[in-house]
Design an enzyme around this catalytic site. Structure first.
Site, PDB file in Angstrom:
ATOM      1  N   ASP A  21       0.816  -1.217   0.000  1.00 37.14           N
ATOM      2  CA  ASP A  21       0.000   0.000   0.000  1.00 37.14           C
ATOM      3  C   ASP A  21       0.852   1.270   0.000  1.00 37.14           C
ATOM      4  O   ASP A  21       0.658   2.164  -0.818  1.00 37.14           O
ATOM      5  CB  ASP A  21      -0.985   0.019   1.186  1.00 37.14           C
ATOM      6  CG  ASP A  21      -0.319  -0.223   2.546  1.00 37.14           C
ATOM      7  OD1 ASP A  21       0.910  -0.464   2.594  1.00 37.14           O
ATOM      8  OD2 ASP A  21      -1.030  -0.166   3.570  1.00 37.14           O
ATOM      9  N   ASP A  77       7.049   3.952   3.653  1.00 31.18           N
ATOM     10  CA  ASP A  77       7.318   5.060   4.545  1.00 31.18           C
ATOM     11  C   ASP A  77       8.823   5.023   4.862  1.00 31.18           C
ATOM     12  O   ASP A  77       9.643   5.430   4.030  1.00 31.18           O
ATOM     13  CB  ASP A  77       6.421   4.842   5.776  1.00 31.18           C
ATOM     14  CG  ASP A  77       6.384   5.990   6.745  1.00 31.18           C
ATOM     15  OD1 ASP A  77       5.624   6.932   6.499  1.00 31.18           O
ATOM     16  OD2 ASP A  77       7.100   5.947   7.755  1.00 31.18           O
ATOM     17  N   LEU A  79       9.609  -3.124   3.886  1.00 32.21           N
ATOM     18  CA  LEU A  79       9.970  -3.689   2.584  1.00 32.21           C
ATOM     19  C   LEU A  79      11.358  -4.305   2.585  1.00 32.21           C
ATOM     20  O   LEU A  79      11.576  -5.345   1.964  1.00 32.21           O
ATOM     21  CB  LEU A  79       9.879  -2.609   1.497  1.00 32.21           C
ATOM     22  CG  LEU A  79       8.574  -2.593   0.711  1.00 32.21           C
ATOM     23  CD1 LEU A  79       8.293  -3.959   0.100  1.00 32.21           C
ATOM     24  CD2 LEU A  79       7.401  -2.201   1.589  1.00 32.21           C
TER      25      LEU A  79
HETATM   26  P1  IMP Z   1       7.572   1.422   6.713  1.00 31.35           P
HETATM   27  O1  IMP Z   1       8.106   0.114   7.213  1.00 31.35           O
HETATM   28  O2  IMP Z   1       7.945   2.549   7.621  1.00 31.35           O
HETATM   29  O3  IMP Z   1       7.913   1.697   5.262  1.00 31.35           O
HETATM   30  O4  IMP Z   1       6.011   1.346   6.888  1.00 31.35           O
HETATM   31  C1  IMP Z   1       5.163   0.847   5.948  1.00 31.35           C
HETATM   32  C2  IMP Z   1       3.847   0.541   6.605  1.00 31.35           C
HETATM   33  O5  IMP Z   1       3.470   1.579   7.525  1.00 31.35           O
HETATM   34  C3  IMP Z   1       2.733   0.492   5.571  1.00 31.35           C
HETATM   35  O6  IMP Z   1       2.586  -0.800   5.074  1.00 31.35           O
HETATM   36  C4  IMP Z   1       1.547   0.965   6.361  1.00 31.35           C
HETATM   37  O7  IMP Z   1       0.934  -0.124   7.007  1.00 31.35           O
HETATM   38  C5  IMP Z   1       2.100   1.880   7.427  1.00 31.35           C
HETATM   39  N1  IMP Z   1       1.941   3.300   7.057  1.00 31.35           N
HETATM   40  C6  IMP Z   1       2.917   4.166   6.744  1.00 31.35           C
HETATM   41  N2  IMP Z   1       2.425   5.379   6.461  1.00 31.35           N
HETATM   42  C7  IMP Z   1       1.083   5.261   6.595  1.00 31.35           C
HETATM   43  C8  IMP Z   1      -0.012   6.200   6.426  1.00 31.35           C
HETATM   44  O8  IMP Z   1       0.141   7.378   6.072  1.00 31.35           O
HETATM   45  N3  IMP Z   1      -1.261   5.698   6.661  1.00 31.35           N
HETATM   46  C9  IMP Z   1      -1.481   4.408   7.038  1.00 31.35           C
HETATM   47  N4  IMP Z   1      -0.505   3.511   7.197  1.00 31.35           N
HETATM   48  C10 IMP Z   1       0.774   3.940   6.986  1.00 31.35           C
HETATM   49 MG    MG Z   2       0.769  -1.955   5.920  1.00 26.47          MG
END
Ligand code: IMP
Ligand code: MG
Length: 190
Positions: free
Chosen positions: A109, A112, A117
């Site tokens: 989705d 961030d 990933l």
């Molecule tokens: P990362 O590991 O920090 O890249 O986080 C990715 C995960 O954080 C995504 O799969 C989402 O579940 C959650 N996430 C990050 N930003 C948002 C947002 O703006 N809204 C909702 N979920 C988010």
């Molecule tokens: Mg997620």
């Protein structure tokens, strides 16, 4: 359904960032691009990251004309609030099938920090697939803590907390057909 229930999300919504028509148009474009890139590949597998990737997967796969399998992987970051990533990620629910020798396309989705990933790609790489690529509906490049190659991106967005189209606000509102920005005063700071 009662009108008040239908519009329950409105008090959390600052603005619609990407409306339903724009999402659908972009998803169709991504599907066409993926179809062209994987033409002739006979072992494509879409790996949907739960839960946020579900709506994106089901729309995207309708636009991918190459025969493919789907599977699901649930991971979670622990020791994090909505706005802080610790980099600690674990598998909550593993894939049902084998990925060795297959061409994998991870369907996510939003990216961030990139920690989720990075973890998922390392886990999958260790199972010796033929290739791994990544499609993310949304990308917040300004939040990145670790470099991740994103092969297909739907939309790059600013550092705002968003919900809808698979993304939740405290587990709710994943069903909204658009991506909306959460009102600042509605975010629970953890
Ligand atoms: P990362 O590991 O920090 O890249 O986080 C990715 C995960 O954080 C995504 O799969 C989402 O579940 C959650 N996430 C990050 N930003 C948002 C947002 O703006 N809204 C909702 N979920 C988010
Ligand atoms: Mg997620």
């Amino acid at each position: 359904m009662h009108k008040a229930m239908v519009h329950a999300y409105e008090r959390y919504l600052k603005e619609v960032l990407i409306d339903s028509d724009a999402v659908q148009a972009r998803v169709a474009e991504l599907g066409a691009q993926i179809t062209a890139d994987y033409e002739g590949v006979d072992s494509l597998m879409l790996i949907c990251l739960l839960k946020g990737g579900v709506m994106f997967l089901t729309d995207l796969m309708r636009h991918i004309a190459v025969p493919h399998e789907i599977d699901f992987l649930a991971v979670s970051s622990y020791g994090r609030g909505q706005r802080q990533a610790t980099g600690k990620v674990r598998i909550d629910m593993d894939l049902t099938g084998e990925v060795t020798g297959k061409h994998l396309l991870i369907v996510e989705d939003i990216i961030d920090s990139g920690f989720t990933l990075r973890f998922v790609m390392d886990v999958l790489q260790a199972r010796h697939p033929a290739s791994i690529k990544l499609v993310a509906l949304l990308d917040k490049p300004s939040r990145r803590k670790i470099a991740i190659p994103v092969d297909y991106t739907g939309f790059q967005i600013e550092d705002k907390f968003v919900f809808g189209y698979g993304l939740d606000l405290d587990e709710r509102f994943r069903n909204l057909p658009f991506v909306g920005v959460v009102r600042e005063d509605a975010i629970r700071h953890e």
